[in-house]
Design a protein around this motif. Structure first.
Motif, short mmCIF file in Angstrom:
data_model
loop_
_atom_site.label_atom_id
_atom_site.label_comp_id
_atom_site.label_asym_id
_atom_site.label_seq_id
_atom_site.Cartn_x
_atom_site.Cartn_y
_atom_site.Cartn_z
N GLU A 100 0.83 -1.21 0.00
CA GLU A 100 0.00 0.00 0.00
C GLU A 100 0.87 1.26 0.00
OE1 GLU A 100 -0.44 -2.65 1.80
OE2 GLU A 100 -2.56 -3.14 2.07
N ARG A 101 1.99 1.19 0.72
CA ARG A 101 2.85 2.37 0.81
C ARG A 101 3.57 2.63 -0.51
NH1 ARG A 101 4.93 0.71 6.81
NH2 ARG A 101 3.02 1.30 7.85
N ILE A 102 4.08 1.58 -1.10
CA ILE A 102 4.85 1.80 -2.33
C ILE A 102 3.91 2.16 -3.48
CG2 ILE A 102 5.02 -0.58 -3.21
CD1 ILE A 102 8.22 0.56 -3.24
N GLU A 103 2.69 1.67 -3.42
CA GLU A 103 1.69 2.04 -4.44
C GLU A 103 1.41 3.54 -4.38
OE1 GLU A 103 0.23 1.92 -7.54
OE2 GLU A 103 1.19 0.03 -6.94
N GLU A 104 1.31 4.05 -3.16
CA GLU A 104 1.10 5.48 -2.96
C GLU A 104 2.30 6.27 -3.53
OE1 GLU A 104 -1.64 6.92 -1.88
OE2 GLU A 104 -0.70 8.90 -2.08
N ALA A 105 3.49 5.76 -3.27
CA ALA A 105 4.71 6.41 -3.77
C ALA A 105 4.72 6.42 -5.30
CB ALA A 105 5.94 5.67 -3.25
N ARG A 106 4.36 5.27 -5.88
CA ARG A 106 4.36 5.15 -7.35
C ARG A 106 3.38 6.14 -7.98
NH1 ARG A 106 4.79 -0.87 -7.07
NH2 ARG A 106 6.88 -1.32 -7.82
N ALA A 107 2.20 6.25 -7.36
CA ALA A 107 1.16 7.13 -7.93
C ALA A 107 1.64 8.59 -7.90
CB ALA A 107 -0.13 6.96 -7.13
N ALA A 108 2.25 9.00 -6.78
CA ALA A 108 2.75 10.38 -6.68
C ALA A 108 3.84 10.62 -7.72
CB ALA A 108 3.30 10.62 -5.27
N CYS A 109 4.70 9.63 -7.87
CA CYS A 109 5.82 9.74 -8.81
C CYS A 109 5.31 9.90 -10.25
CB CYS A 109 6.63 8.47 -8.65
SG CYS A 109 8.02 8.32 -9.72
N ARG A 110 4.27 9.10 -10.60
CA ARG A 110 3.69 9.20 -11.97
C ARG A 110 3.11 10.58 -12.18
NH1 ARG A 110 1.95 3.79 -11.12
NH2 ARG A 110 0.01 4.53 -10.19
N SER A 111 2.43 11.08 -11.14
CA SER A 111 1.74 12.35 -11.31
C SER A 111 2.72 13.51 -11.50
CB SER A 111 0.80 12.61 -10.13
OG SER A 111 1.54 13.13 -9.06
N LYS A 112 3.94 13.34 -10.99
CA LYS A 112 4.93 14.42 -11.15
C LYS A 112 5.94 14.10 -12.25
CE LYS A 112 5.02 17.69 -8.73
NZ LYS A 112 4.21 18.94 -8.87
N ASN A 113 5.71 13.00 -12.96
CA ASN A 113 6.60 12.62 -14.07
C ASN A 113 8.06 12.48 -13.66
OD1 ASN A 113 5.49 11.99 -16.48
ND2 ASN A 113 4.94 14.13 -16.92
N LEU A 114 8.28 11.94 -12.48
CA LEU A 114 9.67 11.79 -12.02
C LEU A 114 10.20 10.42 -12.45
CD1 LEU A 114 9.25 13.41 -8.50
CD2 LEU A 114 10.61 14.31 -10.39
N SER A 115 10.63 10.36 -13.71
CA SER A 115 10.93 9.06 -14.29
C SER A 115 12.25 8.46 -13.78
CB SER A 115 11.00 9.18 -15.81
OG SER A 115 11.97 10.16 -16.12
N GLN A 116 13.05 9.24 -13.04
CA GLN A 116 14.33 8.69 -12.57
C GLN A 116 14.19 7.91 -11.28
OE1 GLN A 116 13.35 11.79 -12.66
NE2 GLN A 116 15.00 13.25 -13.07
N ILE A 117 12.94 7.74 -10.82
CA ILE A 117 12.81 6.98 -9.56
C ILE A 117 12.43 5.53 -9.86
CG2 ILE A 117 11.80 6.89 -7.26
CD1 ILE A 117 11.03 9.77 -7.48
N HIS A 118 13.13 4.63 -9.20
CA HIS A 118 12.88 3.21 -9.38
C HIS A 118 12.32 2.68 -8.06
CE1 HIS A 118 13.37 -0.74 -10.89
NE2 HIS A 118 14.34 -1.06 -10.07
N TRP A 119 11.13 2.07 -8.12
CA TRP A 119 10.51 1.56 -6.89
C TRP A 119 10.63 0.04 -6.84
CZ3 TRP A 119 9.63 5.53 -3.84
CH2 TRP A 119 9.28 6.76 -4.40
N ILE A 120 10.99 -0.47 -5.70
CA ILE A 120 11.11 -1.93 -5.55
C ILE A 120 10.22 -2.35 -4.40
CG2 ILE A 120 12.66 -3.86 -5.04
CD1 ILE A 120 14.99 -2.06 -6.06
N GLU A 121 9.25 -3.22 -4.71
CA GLU A 121 8.42 -3.74 -3.62
C GLU A 121 9.06 -5.03 -3.14
OE1 GLU A 121 4.17 -4.22 -4.43
OE2 GLU A 121 4.22 -5.92 -3.05
#
Ligand SMILES: C[S@@+](CC[C@H](N)C(=O)[O-])C[C@H]1O[C@@H](n2cnc3c(N)ncnc32)[C@H](O)[C@@H]1O
Length: 361
Positions: A100-121
């Motif tokens: 749930e936490r990383i999903e929230e992080a991913r959604a925020a990242c998409r909305s700001k177009n921060l493509s240099q972030i890599h999320w690992i669940e």
């Protein structure tokens, strides 16, 4: 360069306003039966997540030192990664176990177009998960075996990195003192605005070129180390602690001419000179006793004794001399000058004197 306007912009906002700016909901309650170290409920987001203001204390400095990649190990909803990438345009990596936490992080990242972030669940401590390459590792959480596993992974990296630490419970920084020869505290610490166990962010730097790495490597193939071998290490008890979750090693203690052994399983520590054994429950200190290390002999009676000690089996026994014990556990195994066993009732017998054993269920 980290743009001053960006820094000033964040400084002028409250944490809630920056969350809004990143379209981030700092969820703290997660509905699930779970392990409490994951803080799934009953913790406020202020306690659980690092504020942007506190991150701003250290990020521009790290960037100036040459850091380009930021890795938050246990990233929660990803605030630090969002801020790093937005501020520096550089890469960030967030690892998080709670979906749930990383999903929230991913959604925020998409909305700001921060493509240099890599999320690992996933679990950063899992043996099958390699630690991502990064210039900075950010730790605000870790304790116990998970911390040990993480440190072992950071220690293996061949290029220097910064380790940025916020104390969570009061045991993290003392634990890191054991690693000081390769994880050196830098002169820089940064003050925190949030209420935390310790009001400072401490920055450490790894030293992958330290000669003691070669020493430790050369020890890996050995079946045992004498006290004079261990004395070559800048932190011999710290080295023993690295064996504390392994079944095949034990410590040999020479106490006034008598040698006895202690499992490395469950080994803990109190201070920089003392380790606490669980099996048997004794403290040993580097200055007082002569301490060695060996692989547990695999053959014969000894292997059996050590397995029983580790499993804390209950026994009754009878010796040839008619001494008997009921519902006892094996405490100490003595290997010199005589092969003896000490039981939890305090009685000591020679191995050869035991006539009968009965294991109790
Ligand atoms: C105290 S929070 C800190 C979050 C973030 N680093 C920050 O400072 O805002 C710790 C986070 O680590 C996560 N965590 C704990 N153990 C973990 C593990 N073994 N692997 C991945 N994440 C873990 C928890 O779920 C939690 O979200």
């Amino acid at each position: 360069m980290v743009e001053t306007e960006k820094i000033d912009f964040i400084k002028g906002q409250s944490t809630a306003q920056v969350d809004l700016f990143f379209n981030l909901k700092p969820i703290s309650e997660v509905e699930r039966e779970g392990h409490e170290s994951l803080y799934l409920s009953g913790v406020t987001s202020e306690a659980l997540y690092t504020s942007y203001q506190d991150l701003l204390e250290v990020m521009p400095w790290l960037y100036k030192q040459g850091a380009r990649t930021w890795c938050d190990v246990g990233c929660g909803v990803g605030r630090s990664c969002l801020l790093w990438s937005w501020l520096t345009q550089e890469r960030a990596i967030g690892i998080e176990l709670v979906p749930e936490r990383i999903e929230e992080a991913r959604a925020a990242c998409r909305s700001k177009n921060l493509s240099q972030i890599h999320w690992i669940e996933g679990d950063f401590s899992s043996p099958s998960r390699a630690l991502p390459e990064s210039d900075v590792y950010f730790l605000y959480l870790a304790t116990g075996p998970q911390l040990d596993a993480l440190l072992a992974k950071i220690k293996k990296r061949s290029t220097p990195s910064w380790v940025v630490v916020i104390e969570s419970h009061g045991d993290l920084k003392p634990r890191l003192q054991w690693e000081a020869w390769w994880l050196a505290p830098t002169a820089n610490r940064f003050s925190l605005k949030s209420f935390r166990h310790d009001p400072w962010v401490q920055v450490y730097k790894t030293r992958p070129d330290h000669p003691v790495f070669h020493l430790e490597d050369s020890w890996e193939t050995k079946s045992g180390l004498l006290p004079q071998d261990l004395a070559l290490h800048p932190n011999p008890l710290g080295y023993l602690l690295t064996k504390s979750f392994l079944k095949n090693w034990e410590i040999v203690i020479d106490e006034r001419g008598e040698k006895w052994t202690m499992e490395t399983i469950g080994l803990a520590w109190h201070d920089m000179n003392t380790v606490q054994g669980h099996l048997p429950p004794r403290q040993v200190s580097w200055s007082r006793e002569n301490i060695g290390l060996r692989r547990i002999p695999e053959e014969g009676q000894y292997a059996q004794w050590s397995a029983w000690r580790r499993e804390e089996r209950l026994f009754s026994y009878l010796t040839h001399q008619g001494i008997s014990g009921q519902r006892v556990k094996l405490r100490k195994i003595i290997i010199s000058p005589y092969d003896e066993l000490e039981f939890s009732d305090g009685v000591r017998v020679k191995w050869e004197d035991i006539k009968k054993w009965e294991e109790l269920k």
